[in-house]
Motif scaffolding. Structure first.
Motif, PDB file in Angstrom:
ATOM      1  N   HIS A 161     -74.740  79.440  16.987  1.00 39.04           N
ATOM      2  CA  HIS A 161     -74.100  78.378  16.967  1.00 39.04           C
ATOM      3  C   HIS A 161     -73.164  78.117  15.796  1.00 39.04           C
ATOM      4  O   HIS A 161     -72.193  77.442  15.550  1.00 39.04           O
ATOM      5  CB  HIS A 161     -74.454  76.868  17.430  1.00 39.04           C
ATOM      6  N   ALA A 162     -73.501  79.028  14.797  1.00 40.39           N
ATOM      7  CA  ALA A 162     -72.861  79.037  13.458  1.00 40.39           C
ATOM      8  C   ALA A 162     -71.490  79.864  13.855  1.00 40.39           C
ATOM      9  O   ALA A 162     -71.503  80.876  14.752  1.00 40.39           O
ATOM     10  CB  ALA A 162     -73.614  79.920  12.443  1.00 40.39           C
ATOM     11  N   SER A 163     -70.547  79.688  13.018  1.00 41.00           N
ATOM     12  CA  SER A 163     -69.235  80.237  13.097  1.00 41.00           C
ATOM     13  C   SER A 163     -69.112  81.572  12.378  1.00 41.00           C
ATOM     14  O   SER A 163     -69.587  81.447  11.253  1.00 41.00           O
ATOM     15  CB  SER A 163     -67.961  79.503  12.706  1.00 41.00           C
ATOM     16  N   PRO A 164     -68.819  82.565  12.741  1.00 48.36           N
ATOM     17  CA  PRO A 164     -68.854  83.853  12.043  1.00 48.36           C
ATOM     18  C   PRO A 164     -67.795  83.846  10.645  1.00 48.36           C
ATOM     19  O   PRO A 164     -66.869  82.929  10.642  1.00 48.36           O
ATOM     20  CB  PRO A 164     -68.123  84.898  13.192  1.00 48.36           C
ATOM     21  N   VAL A 194     -68.706  91.131   9.665  1.00 48.14           N
ATOM     22  CA  VAL A 194     -68.929  90.026  10.144  1.00 48.14           C
ATOM     23  C   VAL A 194     -70.435  89.389   9.709  1.00 48.14           C
ATOM     24  O   VAL A 194     -71.360  89.978  10.041  1.00 48.14           O
ATOM     25  CB  VAL A 194     -68.980  90.041  11.690  1.00 48.14           C
ATOM     26  N   TYR A 195     -70.248  88.270   9.160  1.00 45.80           N
ATOM     27  CA  TYR A 195     -71.644  87.618   8.439  1.00 45.80           C
ATOM     28  C   TYR A 195     -71.780  86.275   9.536  1.00 45.80           C
ATOM     29  O   TYR A 195     -70.994  85.322   9.602  1.00 45.80           O
ATOM     30  CB  TYR A 195     -71.334  87.161   6.955  1.00 45.80           C
ATOM     31  N   VAL A 196     -72.946  86.155   9.936  1.00 46.43           N
ATOM     32  CA  VAL A 196     -73.256  85.005  10.783  1.00 46.43           C
ATOM     33  C   VAL A 196     -74.730  84.865  10.948  1.00 46.43           C
ATOM     34  O   VAL A 196     -75.553  85.826  10.791  1.00 46.43           O
ATOM     35  CB  VAL A 196     -72.890  85.095  12.252  1.00 46.43           C
ATOM     36  N   GLY A 197     -75.093  83.447  10.915  1.00 44.80           N
ATOM     37  CA  GLY A 197     -76.603  83.271  10.926  1.00 44.80           C
ATOM     38  C   GLY A 197     -76.964  82.909  12.413  1.00 44.80           C
ATOM     39  O   GLY A 197     -76.062  82.597  13.546  1.00 44.80           O
ATOM     40  N   SER A 198     -78.193  82.899  12.871  1.00 47.78           N
ATOM     41  CA  SER A 198     -78.674  82.530  14.082  1.00 47.78           C
ATOM     42  C   SER A 198     -79.982  81.741  14.173  1.00 47.78           C
ATOM     43  O   SER A 198     -80.646  81.662  13.081  1.00 47.78           O
ATOM     44  CB  SER A 198     -79.281  84.049  14.885  1.00 47.78           C
ATOM     45  N   PHE A 199     -80.269  80.936  15.224  1.00 50.61           N
ATOM     46  CA  PHE A 199     -81.548  80.177  15.450  1.00 50.61           C
ATOM     47  C   PHE A 199     -82.663  80.974  15.170  1.00 50.61           C
ATOM     48  O   PHE A 199     -83.799  80.475  15.144  1.00 50.61           O
ATOM     49  CB  PHE A 199     -81.308  79.252  16.456  1.00 50.61           C
ATOM     50  N   LYS A 201     -89.303  79.275  11.695  1.00 51.30           N
ATOM     51  CA  LYS A 201     -88.259  80.165  11.918  1.00 51.30           C
ATOM     52  C   LYS A 201     -87.184  80.202  10.859  1.00 51.30           C
ATOM     53  O   LYS A 201     -86.401  81.054  10.629  1.00 51.30           O
ATOM     54  CB  LYS A 201     -87.764  79.891  13.463  1.00 51.30           C
ATOM     55  N   GLY A 202     -86.899  78.944  10.314  1.00 50.14           N
ATOM     56  CA  GLY A 202     -85.963  78.797   9.279  1.00 50.14           C
ATOM     57  C   GLY A 202     -84.607  79.054   9.975  1.00 50.14           C
ATOM     58  O   GLY A 202     -83.595  79.820   9.394  1.00 50.14           O
ATOM     59  N   GLU A 203     -84.445  78.308  11.236  1.00 49.42           N
ATOM     60  CA  GLU A 203     -83.068  78.427  12.019  1.00 49.42           C
ATOM     61  C   GLU A 203     -81.930  78.272  11.023  1.00 49.42           C
ATOM     62  O   GLU A 203     -81.874  77.169  10.201  1.00 49.42           O
ATOM     63  CB  GLU A 203     -83.141  77.288  12.923  1.00 49.42           C
ATOM     64  N   ILE A 204     -80.939  79.054  11.298  1.00 50.86           N
ATOM     65  CA  ILE A 204     -79.582  78.809  10.595  1.00 50.86           C
ATOM     66  C   ILE A 204     -78.380  78.128  11.633  1.00 50.86           C
ATOM     67  O   ILE A 204     -78.329  78.889  12.778  1.00 50.86           O
ATOM     68  CB  ILE A 204     -78.964  80.233   9.954  1.00 50.86           C
ATOM     69  N   GLN A 205     -78.304  76.993  11.467  1.00 50.90           N
ATOM     70  CA  GLN A 205     -77.554  76.376  12.522  1.00 50.90           C
ATOM     71  C   GLN A 205     -75.857  76.380  12.247  1.00 50.90           C
ATOM     72  O   GLN A 205     -75.208  76.513  13.333  1.00 50.90           O
ATOM     73  CB  GLN A 205     -77.849  74.833  12.403  1.00 50.90           C
ATOM     74  N   ARG A 206     -75.368  76.604  11.139  1.00 45.82           N
ATOM     75  CA  ARG A 206     -73.816  76.653  10.804  1.00 45.82           C
ATOM     76  C   ARG A 206     -73.385  77.613  10.005  1.00 45.82           C
ATOM     77  O   ARG A 206     -74.345  78.591   9.603  1.00 45.82           O
ATOM     78  CB  ARG A 206     -73.541  75.248  10.434  1.00 45.82           C
ATOM     79  N   GLY A 207     -72.219  77.784   9.692  1.00 48.14           N
ATOM     80  CA  GLY A 207     -71.438  78.915   8.927  1.00 48.14           C
ATOM     81  C   GLY A 207     -72.117  78.769   7.438  1.00 48.14           C
ATOM     82  O   GLY A 207     -72.612  78.240   6.869  1.00 48.14           O
ATOM     83  N   ALA A 208     -71.215  80.006   6.840  1.00 46.44           N
ATOM     84  CA  ALA A 208     -71.545  80.400   5.352  1.00 46.44           C
ATOM     85  C   ALA A 208     -70.183  80.354   4.642  1.00 46.44           C
ATOM     86  O   ALA A 208     -68.969  79.908   5.175  1.00 46.44           O
ATOM     87  CB  ALA A 208     -72.050  81.757   5.206  1.00 46.44           C
ATOM     88  N   ALA A 209     -70.375  80.524   3.179  1.00 49.84           N
ATOM     89  CA  ALA A 209     -69.242  80.745   2.320  1.00 49.84           C
ATOM     90  C   ALA A 209     -69.144  81.842   1.479  1.00 49.84           C
ATOM     91  O   ALA A 209     -70.494  82.272   1.242  1.00 49.84           O
ATOM     92  CB  ALA A 209     -69.056  79.506   1.692  1.00 49.84           C
ATOM     93  N   ILE A 210     -68.136  82.499   1.131  1.00 51.74           N
ATOM     94  CA  ILE A 210     -68.126  83.731   0.047  1.00 51.74           C
ATOM     95  C   ILE A 210     -68.139  83.249  -0.997  1.00 51.74           C
ATOM     96  O   ILE A 210     -67.131  82.247  -1.580  1.00 51.74           O
ATOM     97  CB  ILE A 210     -67.014  84.591   0.537  1.00 51.74           C
ATOM     98  N   TYR A 211     -68.867  83.668  -2.201  1.00 49.79           N
ATOM     99  CA  TYR A 211     -68.574  83.685  -3.666  1.00 49.79           C
ATOM    100  C   TYR A 211     -68.817  84.968  -4.363  1.00 49.79           C
ATOM    101  O   TYR A 211     -69.721  85.468  -4.236  1.00 49.79           O
ATOM    102  CB  TYR A 211     -69.342  82.490  -4.100  1.00 49.79           C
ATOM    103  N   GLN A 212     -67.630  85.586  -4.931  1.00 47.61           N
ATOM    104  CA  GLN A 212     -67.658  86.950  -5.581  1.00 47.61           C
ATOM    105  C   GLN A 212     -68.317  87.821  -4.621  1.00 47.61           C
ATOM    106  O   GLN A 212     -67.806  88.187  -3.414  1.00 47.61           O
ATOM    107  CB  GLN A 212     -68.362  86.493  -7.140  1.00 47.61           C
ATOM    108  N   GLY A 237     -76.901  77.485   4.381  1.00 48.44           N
ATOM    109  CA  GLY A 237     -78.046  76.634   4.620  1.00 48.44           C
ATOM    110  C   GLY A 237     -78.927  76.760   5.719  1.00 48.44           C
ATOM    111  O   GLY A 237     -78.460  77.468   6.578  1.00 48.44           O
ATOM    112  N   SER A 238     -80.123  76.435   5.913  1.00 50.07           N
ATOM    113  CA  SER A 238     -80.943  76.561   6.704  1.00 50.07           C
ATOM    114  C   SER A 238     -81.920  75.310   7.311  1.00 50.07           C
ATOM    115  O   SER A 238     -82.143  74.307   6.379  1.00 50.07           O
ATOM    116  CB  SER A 238     -82.054  77.799   6.447  1.00 50.07           C
ATOM    117  N   ARG A 239     -82.632  75.346   8.423  1.00 46.64           N
ATOM    118  CA  ARG A 239     -83.440  74.211   8.689  1.00 46.64           C
ATOM    119  C   ARG A 239     -84.774  74.377   7.931  1.00 46.64           C
ATOM    120  O   ARG A 239     -85.769  73.628   8.219  1.00 46.64           O
ATOM    121  CB  ARG A 239     -83.679  74.216  10.050  1.00 46.64           C
TER     122      ARG A 239
END
Length: 397
Positions: free
Chosen positions: A166-169, A176-181, A209-220, A226-228
């Motif tokens: 459910h994270a946005s790519p 393509v960077y994306v997390g999953s539950f 599991k450390g579920e990843i629910q939402r999106g990410a950001a790029i820095y350099q 973030g994670s559960r």
């Protein structure tokens, strides 16, 4: 009579003077859908597009909130719409990705996934479609990340993860960077969907599991998310190796990070705080208490940071004063705030967020007009929705 006339003129003068100088912050219009609005609005020259849990995508006139058209899907619309050429593309909980004509709202094409699903009551969002490199990328509750032809919805490739996506790519330089539950964060080749690398979150005693629910950001040269499992992670873009992590005690980090200059901004779930970390090291730079969760991404406007909260309030972080200020309170929050909070802005003694009736408590919180929607700002006007289904256009000072 002359005295009354003079007093009236003085009153009108000061009223006008006050409006010009101090009354620039105002609600311009609002629009009510029939269920909660969790998604982020999309906007073009004249129109705002917003999805609702009532299964409708609405096209609203940007100036006055008048309905231009609406389209009803068969599921809840909890993803941000993508504006691509003359199309509006969005994800729905009916398992379909839709493309509509931007002017009329007529259906152009649909893509059928293997079906949506929801993990739990706090799984509020769907993956939002993203356009890059002549492809459309979107995640699904069926565990896949899909790459589609945005012109006709044709499947180009798909990659299967081990959990709900459910994270946005996030697309950056052919990846393509994306997390999953499933607790993994993936880097995929945007051209063919092949795995470049994946990173497994640490996990926690209660959320292994450390579920990843939402999106990410790029820095350099890093990607941050973030994670559960209570952690914020920074990984090397090329290798997926860890650069740093910050563990927030006792709280999921659902909100996608906002990176401005060398700082990472995000709100937390159950520790009810808003942070600014060093994007280079993960060290805390600023931290402010709020009295409820923050799930939406913050945004930057004129050197100030804005974000919404589950308590129904829109906040501004004044960078010069390093002070958190309330900007706006939703209709539901104004009406129902004292059902949850006392005069000290703390939970009432008879309100239990995670008591015996968790579902009832969550319903009460959402009834505050909770802001799960990430706002957008254009020309000093902020647009966002609330959990009662009200969409707002509010002029900032």
């Amino acid at each position: 009579m002359k005295l009354i006339h003079k007093l009236l003129l003085v009153t009108l003068f000061f009223s006008f003077f006050s409006f010009e100088l101090y009354g620039q912050s105002q609600l311009l219009w609002d629009f009510s859908s029939k269920a909660g609005i969790y998604s982020t609005p999309a906007i073009d020259e004249s129109t705002v597009y917003i999805g609702s849990k009532d299964s409708c995508l609405y096209a609203l006139n940007k100036e006055n909130g008048r309905l231009e058209w609406k389209f009803k899907s068969k599921g809840e619309i909890k993803s941000k719409a993508l504006l691509y050429k003359a199309s509006v593309i969005f994800n729905s909980s009916d398992g379909l990705v839709y493309s509509l004509d931007q002017k009329s709202g007529k259906k152009q094409w649909t893509f059928q996934t293997e079906g949506e699903k929801r993990l739990d009551m706090w799984d509020y969002y769907l993956s939002s479609p993203v356009y890059a490199n002549d492809k459309l990328f979107v995640g699904s509750g069926d565990g896949h990340v899909y790459a589609l032809n945005p012109a006709n919805g044709e499947l180009l490739w798909k990659y299967k993860t081990g959990g709900i996506v459910h994270a946005s790519p996030l697309v950056h330089k052919e990846k393509v960077y994306v997390g999953s539950f499933d607790g993994f964060f993936y880097a995929l080749d945007s051209n063919n969907g092949e795995l470049v690398w994946k990173f497994n979150t640490v996990g926690d005693t209660y959320f292994p599991k450390g579920e990843i629910q939402r999106g990410a950001a790029i820095y350099q040269n890093s990607v941050i998310f973030g994670s559960r499992d209570y952690n914020v992670y920074s990984l090397n873009l090329e290798t997926g190796t860890g650069m740093w992590n910050m563990k927030e005690k006792g709280s999921w980090v659902i909100a996608p990070p906002l990176v401005v200059d060398d700082l990472v901004y995000f709100g937390t779930s159950d520790s009810h705080r808003f942070f600014a970390l060093s994007a280079k090291s993960g060290h805390e730079k600023l931290s402010f208490p709020v009295n409820m969760r923050v799930y939406g991404r913050a945004l930057s406007f004129e050197n100030e940071i804005y974000f919404g909260c589950f308590n129904g309030k829109l906040y501004k972080l004044d960078q010069s004063k390093q002070k958190l200020e309330e900007v706006f309170q939703t209709h539901g929050s104004k009406k129902n705030y004292r059902k949850v909070y006392n005069e000290k802005d703390e939970f009432r003694s008879d309100f239990k967020l995670y008591g015996e009736d968790i579902i009832g408590s969550e319903k009460t919180i959402l009834g505050l007009g909770a802001i799960l929607s990430t706002p957008i700002i254009e020309n000093g006007i902020v647009y966002f929705g609330d959990a009662n289904g009200v969409f707002y256009a509010y002029k900032l000072k």
